[in-house]
Design an enzyme around this catalytic site. Structure first.
Site, mmCIF file in Angstrom:
data_model
loop_
_atom_site.group_PDB
_atom_site.id
_atom_site.type_symbol
_atom_site.label_atom_id
_atom_site.label_comp_id
_atom_site.label_asym_id
_atom_site.label_seq_id
_atom_site.Cartn_x
_atom_site.Cartn_y
_atom_site.Cartn_z
ATOM 1 N N ARG A 60 0.822 -1.215 0.000
ATOM 2 C CA ARG A 60 0.000 0.000 0.000
ATOM 3 C C ARG A 60 0.849 1.255 0.000
ATOM 4 N NH1 ARG A 60 -2.724 -3.958 2.942
ATOM 5 N NH2 ARG A 60 -1.549 -3.399 4.789
ATOM 6 N N GLU A 97 5.158 -10.737 14.583
ATOM 7 C CA GLU A 97 4.649 -11.343 15.813
ATOM 8 C C GLU A 97 5.115 -12.805 15.913
ATOM 9 O OE1 GLU A 97 0.592 -10.306 16.219
ATOM 10 O OE2 GLU A 97 0.387 -11.380 18.118
HETATM 11 P P1 AMP Z 1 4.371 -2.677 11.997
HETATM 12 O O1 AMP Z 1 5.655 -3.210 11.407
HETATM 13 O O2 AMP Z 1 3.945 -3.434 13.217
HETATM 14 O O3 AMP Z 1 4.460 -1.178 12.245
HETATM 15 O O4 AMP Z 1 3.220 -2.938 10.932
HETATM 16 C C1 AMP Z 1 3.058 -2.083 9.846
HETATM 17 C C2 AMP Z 1 2.815 -2.829 8.560
HETATM 18 O O5 AMP Z 1 1.853 -3.862 8.715
HETATM 19 C C3 AMP Z 1 2.270 -1.883 7.512
HETATM 20 O O6 AMP Z 1 2.868 -2.192 6.248
HETATM 21 C C4 AMP Z 1 0.776 -2.113 7.521
HETATM 22 O O7 AMP Z 1 0.236 -2.057 6.227
HETATM 23 C C5 AMP Z 1 0.594 -3.499 8.156
HETATM 24 N N1 AMP Z 1 -0.380 -3.506 9.271
HETATM 25 C C6 AMP Z 1 -0.105 -3.721 10.579
HETATM 26 N N2 AMP Z 1 -1.213 -3.679 11.345
HETATM 27 C C7 AMP Z 1 -2.229 -3.394 10.504
HETATM 28 C C8 AMP Z 1 -3.649 -3.182 10.690
HETATM 29 N N3 AMP Z 1 -4.236 -3.257 11.906
HETATM 30 N N4 AMP Z 1 -4.399 -2.897 9.599
HETATM 31 C C9 AMP Z 1 -3.808 -2.810 8.369
HETATM 32 N N5 AMP Z 1 -2.500 -2.996 8.128
HETATM 33 C C10 AMP Z 1 -1.706 -3.286 9.176
#
Ligand code: AMP
Length: 177
Positions: A60, A97
């Site tokens: 995205r 995770e």
């Molecule tokens: P993080 O590495 O934990 O900051 O996760 C961010 C990445 O995971 C981004 O590329 C987001 O598109 C995706 N992502 C994580 N959580 C969500 C969520 N609740 N809804 C949509 N996309 C998410």
């Protein structure tokens, strides 16, 4: 009337797994004024500043980052998941995770000293964004900012980036994960 960005983002409970609320921006992208507004708001703080490249994170971040790069008249760098780029790459592992994933960029996509804006749709724990930042820094690129449509502040990703001295922009915050 300018549309309310938060209201254009669809919440999908228990996707992709129980306990997660997926924040779906396709409902924002399909709305002409919503898409225009979100790109305008991501561009505005950087208009007139020297930005050499926008780095968009798969997938995205490509849609938003491509539009932002066009508006800022700068280049676009795709930050992709492991094995997708066809030329020489450097990679950076990051923790999910459950398990480990890897982001990659082409070795010739950012030159030393270039200024780079990182763009993605959402920041949660910040692991993805930090891996992208690390990759760009390894090429000698300088991060000028990290911009997201959505921040999930409870997961403290934006906080982690700010603690490391990065400037973080987000347009909408949602509670929970
Ligand atoms: P993080 O590495 O934990 O900051 O996760 C961010 C990445 O995971 C981004 O590329 C987001 O598109 C995706 N992502 C994580 N959580 C969500 C969520 N609740 N809804 C949509 N996309 C998410």
């Amino acid at each position: 009337m300018t549309p309310d960005l938060a209201g254009l983002i669809r919440a999908i409970p228990n996707y992709p797994k129980p306990g997660i609320v997926f924040r779906d921006i396709t409902t924002l992208l399909v709305n002409p004024r919503g898409f225009r507004r979100v790109v305008d708001e991501l561009v505005q703080p950087f208009a007139g500043r020297r930005i050499d490249k926008v780095a968009g994170i798969e997938a995205r971040g490509f849609i938003l980052g491509g539009a932002v790069a066009h508006q800022l008249s700068c280049g676009f760098v795709p930050v992709r998941k492991k094995g997708k780029l066809p030329w020489d790459t450097i990679g950076q592992d990051y923790e999910l995770e459950y398990g480990i994933d890897r982001l990659e960029i082409h070795t010739d996509s950012v030159r030393a000293g270039e200024t780079v804006l990182v763009v993605d749709d959402l920041i949660a724990t910040g692991g993805t964004a930090l891996a992208a930042i690390r990759l760009i820094e390894r090429t000698g690129g300088r991060i000028v900012g990290c911009s997201f449509v959505i921040d999930l502040p409870e997961l403290k990703g934006a906080e982690r980036l700010r603690e490391r001295g990065h400037s973080v922009l987000s347009l909408v915050e949602f509670e929970g994960r």
